[in-house]
Design an enzyme around this catalytic site. Structure first.
Site, PDB file in Angstrom:
ATOM      1  N   ARG A   1      25.439 101.000 -13.224  1.00 26.39           N
ATOM      2  CA  ARG A   1      24.271 100.807 -12.320  1.00 26.39           C
ATOM      3  C   ARG A   1      22.856 100.450 -12.821  1.00 26.39           C
ATOM      4  O   ARG A   1      21.891  99.966 -12.052  1.00 26.39           O
ATOM      5  CB  ARG A   1      24.196 102.337 -11.801  1.00 26.39           C
TER       6      ARG A   1
ATOM      7  N   GLU B   1      33.517 115.057 -23.316  1.00 26.02           N
ATOM      8  CA  GLU B   1      33.833 116.435 -23.301  1.00 26.02           C
ATOM      9  C   GLU B   1      35.696 116.512 -23.745  1.00 26.02           C
ATOM     10  O   GLU B   1      35.080 117.419 -25.041  1.00 26.02           O
ATOM     11  CB  GLU B   1      34.104 116.579 -21.856  1.00 26.02           C
TER      12      GLU B   1
HETATM   13  P1  AMP Z   1      25.635 110.937 -20.125  1.00 26.44           P
HETATM   14  O1  AMP Z   1      26.376 109.570 -21.051  1.00 26.44           O
HETATM   15  O2  AMP Z   1      26.060 111.926 -20.316  1.00 26.44           O
HETATM   16  O3  AMP Z   1      24.169 110.638 -20.484  1.00 26.44           O
HETATM   17  O4  AMP Z   1      26.026 109.722 -18.860  1.00 26.44           O
HETATM   18  C1  AMP Z   1      25.137 108.876 -18.745  1.00 26.44           C
HETATM   19  C2  AMP Z   1      25.945 108.335 -17.788  1.00 26.44           C
HETATM   20  O5  AMP Z   1      27.086 108.332 -16.700  1.00 26.44           O
HETATM   21  C3  AMP Z   1      25.204 106.628 -16.900  1.00 26.44           C
HETATM   22  O6  AMP Z   1      25.103 105.633 -16.842  1.00 26.44           O
HETATM   23  C4  AMP Z   1      25.288 107.212 -15.215  1.00 26.44           C
HETATM   24  O7  AMP Z   1      24.730 107.364 -14.358  1.00 26.44           O
HETATM   25  C5  AMP Z   1      26.562 108.525 -15.517  1.00 26.44           C
HETATM   26  N1  AMP Z   1      26.586 110.090 -14.700  1.00 26.44           N
HETATM   27  C6  AMP Z   1      26.531 111.023 -14.901  1.00 26.44           C
HETATM   28  N2  AMP Z   1      26.627 112.492 -14.917  1.00 26.44           N
HETATM   29  C7  AMP Z   1      25.992 111.785 -13.269  1.00 26.44           C
HETATM   30  C8  AMP Z   1      25.166 112.372 -12.693  1.00 26.44           C
HETATM   31  N3  AMP Z   1      25.795 113.616 -12.161  1.00 26.44           N
HETATM   32  N4  AMP Z   1      25.124 111.779 -11.239  1.00 26.44           N
HETATM   33  C9  AMP Z   1      25.042 110.232 -11.728  1.00 26.44           C
HETATM   34  N5  AMP Z   1      25.338 109.657 -12.334  1.00 26.44           N
HETATM   35  C10 AMP Z   1      25.792 109.998 -13.434  1.00 26.44           C
END
Ligand code: AMP
Length: 185
Positions: A67, A104
């Site tokens: 995205r 995780e």
């Molecule tokens: P993180 O590495 O945990 O910060 O996860 C970020 C990535 O996961 C991004 O590319 C987001 O598009 C996706 N992502 C994580 N959690 C969500 C959520 N609750 N809603 C939408 N996309 C998420």
């Protein structure tokens, strides 16, 4: 620096829908497709990002798979600079550098082309100035790995930009670059 008004922020947030329990139970998925198909909301967001980053003297926008590509490519076009995709492992065809990050359970990996920001990441002998962008920061693992990648090829991650930040997860703490989130929830 041009600030986004409270009304505009609330309008953008209201255009993003929340899907409970996707892709697994307990996750509140922030669905930005309803922002993208709302021309007024998308334009309000892109006008704001364009106004903010015009002042940054950027050389490239790098967007995180998948995205981040949408917002990043649209912004790069508005700023008249190049766009670089940060992809999940195994998708880029030429020579890449990669970074692992923890999930995780297990790990994931992101990659960029080694020459994505020019030879040794340099623009006219200076490190290329790169804005990293994604739709959302949760734990911050993906963005931290992507920003490390930018440094690994010799460029400079000037800022990490997110449309949404899930503040309670404190993902920004693991990122070694300035961070700007349009909306923190
Ligand atoms: P993180 O590495 O945990 O910060 O996860 C970020 C990535 O996961 C991004 O590319 C987001 O598009 C996706 N992502 C994580 N959690 C969500 C959520 N609750 N809603 C939408 N996309 C998420």
């Amino acid at each position: 620096m041009k600030e986004l008004s409270r009304e505009a922020r609330e309008f953008i947030l209201s255009s993003i829908r929340t899907i409970p329990d996707f892709p697994k139970p307990g996750i509140q998925f922030k669905d930005i497709t309803t922002l993208l198909n709302n021309p007024k909301a998308f334009q309000t967001l892109m006008d704001h990002l364009e106004a903010r980053y015009r002042e940054y003297d950027l050389d490239y926008v790098a967007g995180i798979d998948a995205r981040g590509f949408i917002f990043g490519a649209a912004l790069a076009d508005r700023l008249g600079i190049g766009f670089v995709p940060v992809r999940k492992k195994g998708k880029l065809p030429s020579t890449t550098v990669s970074e692992k990050y923890s999930l995780e359970y297990g790990f994931d990996e992101v990659e960029i082309h080694i020459d994505a920001f020019g030879e040794n990441g340099r623009c006219e002998s200076e490190p290329a100035r790169v804005l990293l962008i994604d739709d959302l920061i949760a734990t911050g693992g993906t963005a931290a790995a992507a920003s490390r990648l930018i440094g690994k090829v010799g460029a400079q991650c000037v800022e990490c930009c997110f449309i949404l930040e899930l503040g309670a997860l404190k993902g920004r703490q693991g990122i070694d670059a300035p961070i700007y989130s349009v909306i923190t929830i």
